[in-house]
Scaffold this motif. Structure first.
Motif, PDB file in Angstrom:
ATOM      1  N   ALA A   1     -49.189  12.380 -29.999  1.00  0.00           N
ATOM      2  CA  ALA A   1     -50.300  13.234 -29.609  1.00  0.00           C
ATOM      3  C   ALA A   1     -49.736  14.798 -29.891  1.00  0.00           C
ATOM      4  O   ALA A   1     -50.587  15.508 -29.778  1.00  0.00           O
ATOM      5  N   GLU A   2     -48.357  14.945 -29.993  1.00  0.00           N
ATOM      6  CA  GLU A   2     -47.911  16.074 -29.861  1.00  0.00           C
ATOM      7  C   GLU A   2     -47.654  16.572 -31.257  1.00  0.00           C
ATOM      8  O   GLU A   2     -47.170  17.699 -31.686  1.00  0.00           O
ATOM      9  N   THR A   3     -48.215  15.712 -32.297  1.00  0.00           N
ATOM     10  CA  THR A   3     -47.943  16.073 -33.483  1.00  0.00           C
ATOM     11  C   THR A   3     -49.565  16.288 -34.306  1.00  0.00           C
ATOM     12  O   THR A   3     -50.288  15.710 -33.579  1.00  0.00           O
ATOM     13  N   THR A   4     -49.565  16.918 -35.494  1.00  0.00           N
ATOM     14  CA  THR A   4     -50.824  16.980 -36.222  1.00  0.00           C
ATOM     15  C   THR A   4     -50.403  16.945 -37.661  1.00  0.00           C
ATOM     16  O   THR A   4     -49.243  17.237 -38.039  1.00  0.00           O
ATOM     17  N   HIS A   5     -51.379  16.898 -38.299  1.00  0.00           N
ATOM     18  CA  HIS A   5     -51.390  17.103 -39.883  1.00  0.00           C
ATOM     19  C   HIS A   5     -51.829  18.519 -40.147  1.00  0.00           C
ATOM     20  O   HIS A   5     -53.203  18.733 -39.814  1.00  0.00           O
ATOM     21  N   HIS A   6     -51.123  19.202 -41.036  1.00  0.00           N
ATOM     22  CA  HIS A   6     -51.679  20.406 -41.631  1.00  0.00           C
ATOM     23  C   HIS A   6     -51.336  20.660 -42.815  1.00  0.00           C
ATOM     24  O   HIS A   6     -50.082  20.524 -43.377  1.00  0.00           O
ATOM     25  N   ARG A   7     -52.265  20.762 -43.818  1.00  0.00           N
ATOM     26  CA  ARG A   7     -52.116  21.027 -45.368  1.00  0.00           C
ATOM     27  C   ARG A   7     -51.159  19.914 -45.685  1.00  0.00           C
ATOM     28  O   ARG A   7     -50.387  19.995 -46.618  1.00  0.00           O
ATOM     29  N   GLY A   8     -51.588  18.585 -45.231  1.00  0.00           N
ATOM     30  CA  GLY A   8     -50.952  17.515 -45.501  1.00  0.00           C
ATOM     31  C   GLY A   8     -49.423  17.372 -45.152  1.00  0.00           C
ATOM     32  O   GLY A   8     -48.886  16.273 -45.544  1.00  0.00           O
ATOM     33  N   LYS A   9     -49.106  17.831 -44.158  1.00  0.00           N
ATOM     34  CA  LYS A   9     -47.833  17.672 -43.649  1.00  0.00           C
ATOM     35  C   LYS A   9     -47.792  17.578 -42.195  1.00  0.00           C
ATOM     36  O   LYS A   9     -48.526  18.079 -41.524  1.00  0.00           O
ATOM     37  N   LEU A  10     -46.933  16.728 -41.549  1.00  0.00           N
ATOM     38  CA  LEU A  10     -46.768  16.345 -40.205  1.00  0.00           C
ATOM     39  C   LEU A  10     -46.131  17.869 -39.652  1.00  0.00           C
ATOM     40  O   LEU A  10     -45.180  18.178 -39.993  1.00  0.00           O
ATOM     41  N   VAL A  11     -46.576  18.177 -38.650  1.00  0.00           N
ATOM     42  CA  VAL A  11     -46.070  19.558 -37.633  1.00  0.00           C
ATOM     43  C   VAL A  11     -46.455  19.153 -36.499  1.00  0.00           C
ATOM     44  O   VAL A  11     -47.065  18.387 -35.867  1.00  0.00           O
ATOM     45  N   TRP A  12     -45.775  19.941 -35.520  1.00  0.00           N
ATOM     46  CA  TRP A  12     -46.064  20.159 -34.053  1.00  0.00           C
ATOM     47  C   TRP A  12     -47.309  20.730 -33.877  1.00  0.00           C
ATOM     48  O   TRP A  12     -47.709  21.648 -34.364  1.00  0.00           O
ATOM     49  N   ARG A  13     -48.202  20.050 -33.211  1.00  0.00           N
ATOM     50  CA  ARG A  13     -49.589  20.561 -32.661  1.00  0.00           C
ATOM     51  C   ARG A  13     -49.469  21.806 -32.013  1.00  0.00           C
ATOM     52  O   ARG A  13     -50.243  22.780 -32.089  1.00  0.00           O
ATOM     53  N   THR A  14     -48.281  22.168 -31.113  1.00  0.00           N
ATOM     54  CA  THR A  14     -48.335  23.266 -30.388  1.00  0.00           C
ATOM     55  C   THR A  14     -47.906  24.487 -31.110  1.00  0.00           C
ATOM     56  O   THR A  14     -48.053  25.493 -29.958  1.00  0.00           O
ATOM     57  N   GLY A  15     -47.650  24.426 -31.968  1.00  0.00           N
ATOM     58  CA  GLY A  15     -47.194  25.788 -32.710  1.00  0.00           C
ATOM     59  C   GLY A  15     -46.764  25.881 -34.136  1.00  0.00           C
ATOM     60  O   GLY A  15     -46.553  24.990 -34.907  1.00  0.00           O
ATOM     61  N   ALA A  16     -46.681  27.102 -34.820  1.00  0.00           N
ATOM     62  CA  ALA A  16     -46.383  27.509 -35.944  1.00  0.00           C
ATOM     63  C   ALA A  16     -46.045  28.883 -35.936  1.00  0.00           C
ATOM     64  O   ALA A  16     -46.404  29.875 -35.146  1.00  0.00           O
ATOM     65  N   ALA A  17     -44.962  29.191 -36.689  1.00  0.00           N
ATOM     66  CA  ALA A  17     -44.264  30.505 -36.731  1.00  0.00           C
ATOM     67  C   ALA A  17     -44.421  31.030 -38.309  1.00  0.00           C
ATOM     68  O   ALA A  17     -44.523  30.303 -39.218  1.00  0.00           O
ATOM     69  N   ILE A  18     -44.386  32.326 -38.491  1.00  0.00           N
ATOM     70  CA  ILE A  18     -44.150  33.095 -39.587  1.00  0.00           C
ATOM     71  C   ILE A  18     -42.966  33.956 -39.533  1.00  0.00           C
ATOM     72  O   ILE A  18     -42.657  34.623 -38.259  1.00  0.00           O
ATOM     73  N   ARG A  19     -42.322  34.367 -40.807  1.00  0.00           N
ATOM     74  CA  ARG A  19     -41.245  35.072 -40.686  1.00  0.00           C
ATOM     75  C   ARG A  19     -41.266  36.040 -41.853  1.00  0.00           C
ATOM     76  O   ARG A  19     -41.810  35.827 -42.821  1.00  0.00           O
ATOM     77  N   HIS A  20     -40.881  37.330 -41.560  1.00  0.00           N
ATOM     78  CA  HIS A  20     -40.722  38.406 -42.646  1.00  0.00           C
ATOM     79  C   HIS A  20     -39.986  37.704 -43.812  1.00  0.00           C
ATOM     80  O   HIS A  20     -38.806  37.317 -43.385  1.00  0.00           O
ATOM     81  N   PRO A  21     -40.150  38.115 -44.856  1.00  0.00           N
ATOM     82  CA  PRO A  21     -39.360  37.527 -46.092  1.00  0.00           C
ATOM     83  C   PRO A  21     -37.862  37.918 -46.038  1.00  0.00           C
ATOM     84  O   PRO A  21     -37.144  37.424 -46.896  1.00  0.00           O
ATOM     85  N   GLU A  22     -37.594  39.082 -45.609  1.00  0.00           N
ATOM     86  CA  GLU A  22     -36.486  39.763 -45.778  1.00  0.00           C
ATOM     87  C   GLU A  22     -35.571  39.772 -44.582  1.00  0.00           C
ATOM     88  O   GLU A  22     -34.495  40.420 -44.658  1.00  0.00           O
TER      89      GLU A  22
END
Length: 140
Positions: free
Chosen positions: A49-70
């Motif tokens: 229940a703490e996971t989900t699928h996003h764009r075909g991949k298993l991920v944590w349901r509760t969060g996602a992060a982004i990073r500056h490329p440099e």
């Protein structure tokens, strides 16, 4: 002493909002380790229940992060079941330059942002907008 920090945004759909902001800023969505997630579930440290699928991949349901490329700048999008209801107390300014401001506003609206208003202070002008979950930001 200076401290490092990240900005965290509460939202109802962290993975879609992380994708949206990554595209907006030209940053990278931080990958999540499917093997590690499966291992945590198998060992009982997490549940399905703490996971989900996003764009075909298993991920944590509760969060996602982004990073500056440099560098290590990071935005974390964290699940909160409550939708946004009041104005942000602080926000992101996306600096694109005066010559690109109108075009960027139009591109962002096409991608799901909402144009709220135009403002100025002396010679400085900006657009106040909101992302697909209603979080305000400015395009300067």
């Amino acid at each position: 002493m200076a401290y490092d920090f990240q900005v965290t945004v509460d939202c109802t759909n962290p993975h879609d909002l992380a994708d949206w902001w990554a595209e907006t800023l030209g940053w990278d969505v931080e990958p999540q380790d499917e093997g590690f997630i499966k291992e945590m579930v198998a060992k009982g440290f997490a549940t399905d229940a703490e996971t989900t699928h996003h764009r075909g991949k298993l991920v944590w349901r509760t969060g996602a992060a982004i990073r500056h490329p440099e560098n290590d700048r990071r935005l974390l999008f964290q699940f909160d079941e409550a939708a946004k209801t009041v104005k942000n107390r602080w926000h992101v300014d996306v600096r694109v330059g005066e010559d690109k401001r109108d075009a960027e506003r139009d591109k962002l609206v096409e991608r799901g942002a909402t144009f709220l208003w135009e403002a100025s202070q002396g010679p400085h002008k900006w657009f106040t907008m909101s992302d697909p979950e209603g979080n305000e930001f400015c395009v300067t």
